[in-house]
Design a protein around this motif. Structure first.
Motif, PDB file in Angstrom:
ATOM      1  N   ILE A 140       0.923  -1.348   0.196  1.00 24.35           N
ATOM      2  CA  ILE A 140       0.100  -0.031  -0.094  1.00 24.35           C
ATOM      3  C   ILE A 140       1.037   1.285  -0.141  1.00 24.35           C
ATOM      4  N   THR A 141       1.300   1.494  -1.141  1.00 24.86           N
ATOM      5  CA  THR A 141       2.249   2.677  -1.455  1.00 24.86           C
ATOM      6  C   THR A 141       1.464   4.187  -1.828  1.00 24.86           C
ATOM      7  N   ASP A 142       2.021   5.020  -1.901  1.00 27.34           N
ATOM      8  CA  ASP A 142       1.529   6.200  -2.931  1.00 27.34           C
ATOM      9  C   ASP A 142       1.107   5.690  -4.451  1.00 27.34           C
ATOM     10  N   GLN A 143       2.020   5.092  -4.751  1.00 26.47           N
ATOM     11  CA  GLN A 143       1.692   4.608  -6.345  1.00 26.47           C
ATOM     12  C   GLN A 143       0.646   3.681  -6.201  1.00 26.47           C
ATOM     13  N   PHE A 144       0.359   2.824  -5.213  1.00 26.27           N
ATOM     14  CA  PHE A 144      -0.790   2.213  -5.350  1.00 26.27           C
ATOM     15  C   PHE A 144      -2.337   3.133  -5.336  1.00 26.27           C
ATOM     16  N   VAL A 145      -2.148   4.017  -4.330  1.00 23.13           N
ATOM     17  CA  VAL A 145      -3.042   4.897  -4.284  1.00 23.13           C
ATOM     18  C   VAL A 145      -3.591   5.611  -5.470  1.00 23.13           C
ATOM     19  N   ALA A 146      -2.515   5.939  -6.130  1.00 23.91           N
ATOM     20  CA  ALA A 146      -2.526   6.676  -7.490  1.00 23.91           C
ATOM     21  C   ALA A 146      -3.111   5.766  -8.687  1.00 23.91           C
ATOM     22  N   LYS A 147      -2.833   4.364  -8.671  1.00 25.59           N
ATOM     23  CA  LYS A 147      -3.347   3.599  -9.601  1.00 25.59           C
ATOM     24  C   LYS A 147      -4.641   3.073  -9.250  1.00 25.59           C
ATOM     25  N   ALA A 148      -5.118   2.960  -7.762  1.00 23.86           N
ATOM     26  CA  ALA A 148      -6.430   3.025  -7.357  1.00 23.86           C
ATOM     27  C   ALA A 148      -7.216   4.093  -7.824  1.00 23.86           C
ATOM     28  N   SER A 149      -6.881   5.483  -7.834  1.00 25.60           N
ATOM     29  CA  SER A 149      -7.429   6.210  -8.153  1.00 25.60           C
ATOM     30  C   SER A 149      -8.025   6.405  -9.550  1.00 25.60           C
ATOM     31  N   ILE A 150      -7.022   6.146 -10.342  1.00 30.53           N
ATOM     32  CA  ILE A 150      -7.410   5.981 -11.818  1.00 30.53           C
ATOM     33  C   ILE A 150      -8.358   4.920 -12.039  1.00 30.53           C
ATOM     34  N   PHE A 151      -8.100   3.724 -11.432  1.00 32.44           N
ATOM     35  CA  PHE A 151      -8.822   2.784 -11.743  1.00 32.44           C
ATOM     36  C   PHE A 151     -10.542   2.859 -11.229  1.00 32.44           C
ATOM     37  N   ILE A 152     -10.763   3.582  -9.924  1.00 29.65           N
ATOM     38  CA  ILE A 152     -11.771   4.219  -9.516  1.00 29.65           C
ATOM     39  C   ILE A 152     -12.541   5.151 -10.434  1.00 29.65           C
ATOM     40  N   LEU A 153     -11.744   6.032 -10.936  1.00 31.65           N
ATOM     41  CA  LEU A 153     -12.502   7.097 -11.931  1.00 31.65           C
ATOM     42  C   LEU A 153     -12.793   6.353 -13.207  1.00 31.65           C
ATOM     43  N   ALA A 154     -11.846   5.454 -13.886  1.00 32.11           N
ATOM     44  CA  ALA A 154     -12.055   5.040 -15.119  1.00 32.11           C
ATOM     45  C   ALA A 154     -13.273   4.003 -15.207  1.00 32.11           C
ATOM     46  N   ARG A 155     -13.156   3.213 -14.249  1.00 38.09           N
ATOM     47  CA  ARG A 155     -14.041   1.908 -14.188  1.00 38.09           C
ATOM     48  C   ARG A 155     -15.641   2.514 -14.416  1.00 38.09           C
ATOM     49  N   ASN A 156     -15.835   3.553 -13.259  1.00 36.60           N
ATOM     50  CA  ASN A 156     -17.131   3.764 -13.001  1.00 36.60           C
ATOM     51  C   ASN A 156     -17.626   4.965 -14.192  1.00 36.60           C
ATOM     52  N   SER A 157     -16.911   5.836 -14.738  1.00 41.71           N
ATOM     53  CA  SER A 157     -17.298   6.786 -15.573  1.00 41.71           C
ATOM     54  C   SER A 157     -17.451   6.087 -16.885  1.00 41.71           C
ATOM     55  N   ILE A 158     -16.817   5.177 -17.161  1.00 40.75           N
ATOM     56  CA  ILE A 158     -16.978   4.603 -18.529  1.00 40.75           C
ATOM     57  C   ILE A 158     -18.375   3.732 -18.302  1.00 40.75           C
ATOM     58  N   VAL A 159     -18.469   3.112 -17.287  1.00 43.92           N
ATOM     59  CA  VAL A 159     -19.479   1.728 -17.264  1.00 43.92           C
ATOM     60  C   VAL A 159     -20.779   2.361 -16.797  1.00 43.92           C
ATOM     61  N   THR A 160     -20.839   3.653 -16.303  1.00 48.71           N
ATOM     62  CA  THR A 160     -22.043   4.334 -16.111  1.00 48.71           C
ATOM     63  C   THR A 160     -22.583   5.435 -16.912  1.00 48.71           C
ATOM     64  N   MET A 161     -21.671   5.716 -17.822  1.00 54.16           N
ATOM     65  CA  MET A 161     -21.863   6.662 -19.048  1.00 54.16           C
ATOM     66  C   MET A 161     -23.158   6.132 -20.045  1.00 54.16           C
ATOM     67  N   PRO A 162     -23.295   5.074 -20.268  1.00 54.46           N
ATOM     68  CA  PRO A 162     -24.556   4.737 -21.079  1.00 54.46           C
ATOM     69  C   PRO A 162     -25.960   4.935 -20.431  1.00 54.46           C
ATOM     70  N   ILE A 163     -25.972   4.942 -19.186  1.00 50.00           N
ATOM     71  CA  ILE A 163     -27.061   5.075 -18.311  1.00 50.00           C
ATOM     72  C   ILE A 163     -27.815   6.424 -18.822  1.00 50.00           C
ATOM     73  N   PRO A 164     -27.205   7.564 -18.637  1.00 56.36           N
ATOM     74  CA  PRO A 164     -27.866   8.750 -19.008  1.00 56.36           C
ATOM     75  C   PRO A 164     -27.946   9.010 -20.540  1.00 56.36           C
ATOM     76  N   ILE A 165     -26.867   8.369 -21.488  1.00 55.89           N
ATOM     77  CA  ILE A 165     -27.152   8.389 -22.817  1.00 55.89           C
ATOM     78  C   ILE A 165     -28.289   7.625 -23.151  1.00 55.89           C
ATOM     79  N   LEU A 166     -28.518   6.507 -22.817  1.00 56.69           N
ATOM     80  CA  LEU A 166     -29.676   5.596 -23.373  1.00 56.69           C
ATOM     81  C   LEU A 166     -30.788   6.349 -22.844  1.00 56.69           C
ATOM     82  N   SER A 167     -30.828   7.000 -21.828  1.00 58.01           N
ATOM     83  CA  SER A 167     -32.481   7.693 -21.299  1.00 58.01           C
ATOM     84  C   SER A 167     -32.496   8.881 -22.083  1.00 58.01           C
TER      85      SER A 167
END
Length: 315
Positions: A140-167
């Motif tokens: 659990i290093t600062d690099q781990f937190v940076a990678k985890a932050s990118i994962f949190i941002l990318a995974r959820n922004s991409i996967v949830t984007m079709p919800i409002p687009i479809l609607s």
């Protein structure tokens, strides 16, 4: 102007009206003050927590970085939802533009999923800290937190984007009145003249896939933590180990409980007032955001001391 197969002609809506608590109008009056106080608490407490972690060098550790991410998410969610709800309660400003509605929908889904994902990463952090304490500084290093932050941002922004687009691609040709205080997808899509099956299936699949996988990993982490803790034989070791993740567990439990109650009210919606899911929807976006910094501030000694030092500098 849209012409349908049955020959009817109808103009598409350019804005929506958020008409909440129709059957219980008095709720607006009784909720306005506590909701305002919770909003001020959430904004103030999370801001203090973020500033404390930023200024206090002793708090520049991965666990507190993850906590600051959670506080930042809480602030954005509150600003996206609560001011509009209070504007409806106080000034009867029900109108929201077409695009603003779907932007709010996207932010709510996106940040809700990011909160769940952040909890999952925090559970892994506690798992490593308790089950593999000697390896914790190298994993659990600062690099781990940076990678985890990118994962949190990318995974959820991409996967949830079709919800409002479809609607947003649906045709809203009838009423523009949403029976909610916020632009929740299920309530908005009801107004469409099109078949909304694909939109609802996608949201259902995404919701259970993202939140379900996060909750399973969180449960697995705490199961392994509990097993490791029960093996400790040193006096006071069990209490100390559990106290390090007590705040996290309390918030996860509350987060999951509100979500479960919200889902159950939709399942048995014929037996409860239609205003109950609306109330839970609003409260879910504010109570958790207000509790998060308070629970951590009260239960975490390092944060409490950091806030005290910060207040001494200001005063």
């Amino acid at each position: 102007m849209t012409i349908y197969q049955n020959g009817t002609i109808s103009s598409e809506v350019s804005d929506f009206l958020l008409n909440c608590f129709v059957r219980s109008p008095s709720w607006k009056f009784w909720l306005s003050l506590p909701l305002s106080l919770l909003f001020l608490l959430a904004m103030g407490a999370n801001s203090v927590l973020l500033i404390t972690i930023w200024l206090e060098v002793s708090l520049h550790e991965p666990m507190y970085y993850l906590l600051s991410i959670l506080s930042l998410l809480d602030i954005v969610v509150c600003l996206t939802v609560i001011p509009k709800v209070l504007a409806i309660f106080w000034f009867d400003l029900k109108s929201i533009s077409f695009y603003a509605c779907f932007l709010q929908m996207y932010i709510m889904n996106w940040f809700f999923a990011m909160e769940s994902c952040t909890f999952m990463v925090m559970a892994y952090d506690r798992y490593v800290a308790i089950c593999h304490p000697l390896r914790y500084p190298s994993i659990i290093t600062d690099q781990f937190v940076a990678k985890a932050s990118i994962f949190i941002l990318a995974r959820n922004s991409i996967v949830t984007m079709p919800i409002p687009i479809l609607s947003s691609q649906l045709h809203y040709c009838g009423t523009n009145v949403i029976d909610n205080c916020i632009c929740a997808n299920m309530f908005v899509s009801r107004l469409s003249c099109n078949d909304v099956t694909i939109s609802r299936i996608y949201q259902f699949a995404v919701g259970w896939t993202l939140l379900g996988s996060d909750l399973i990993l969180i449960f697995l982490s705490y199961t392994l933590i509990l097993r490791a803790v029960l093996r400790l034989k040193a006096e006071g070791a069990v209490a100390k180990a559990l106290s390090t993740c007590g705040s996290h567990f309390i918030l996860i439990f509350f987060f999951s409980t509100i979500l479960l109650v919200f889902v159950l009210t939709h399942v048995v919606k014929k037996k409860v007032s239609p205003d109950v899911p609306v109330l839970l929807n609003v409260l879910h976006h504010i109570i958790f955001s207000a509790l998060n910094p308070v629970v951590y501030g009260v239960r975490t000694q390092e944060i409490k001391q950091g806030i005290q030092r910060l207040l001494k500098k200001v005063c």
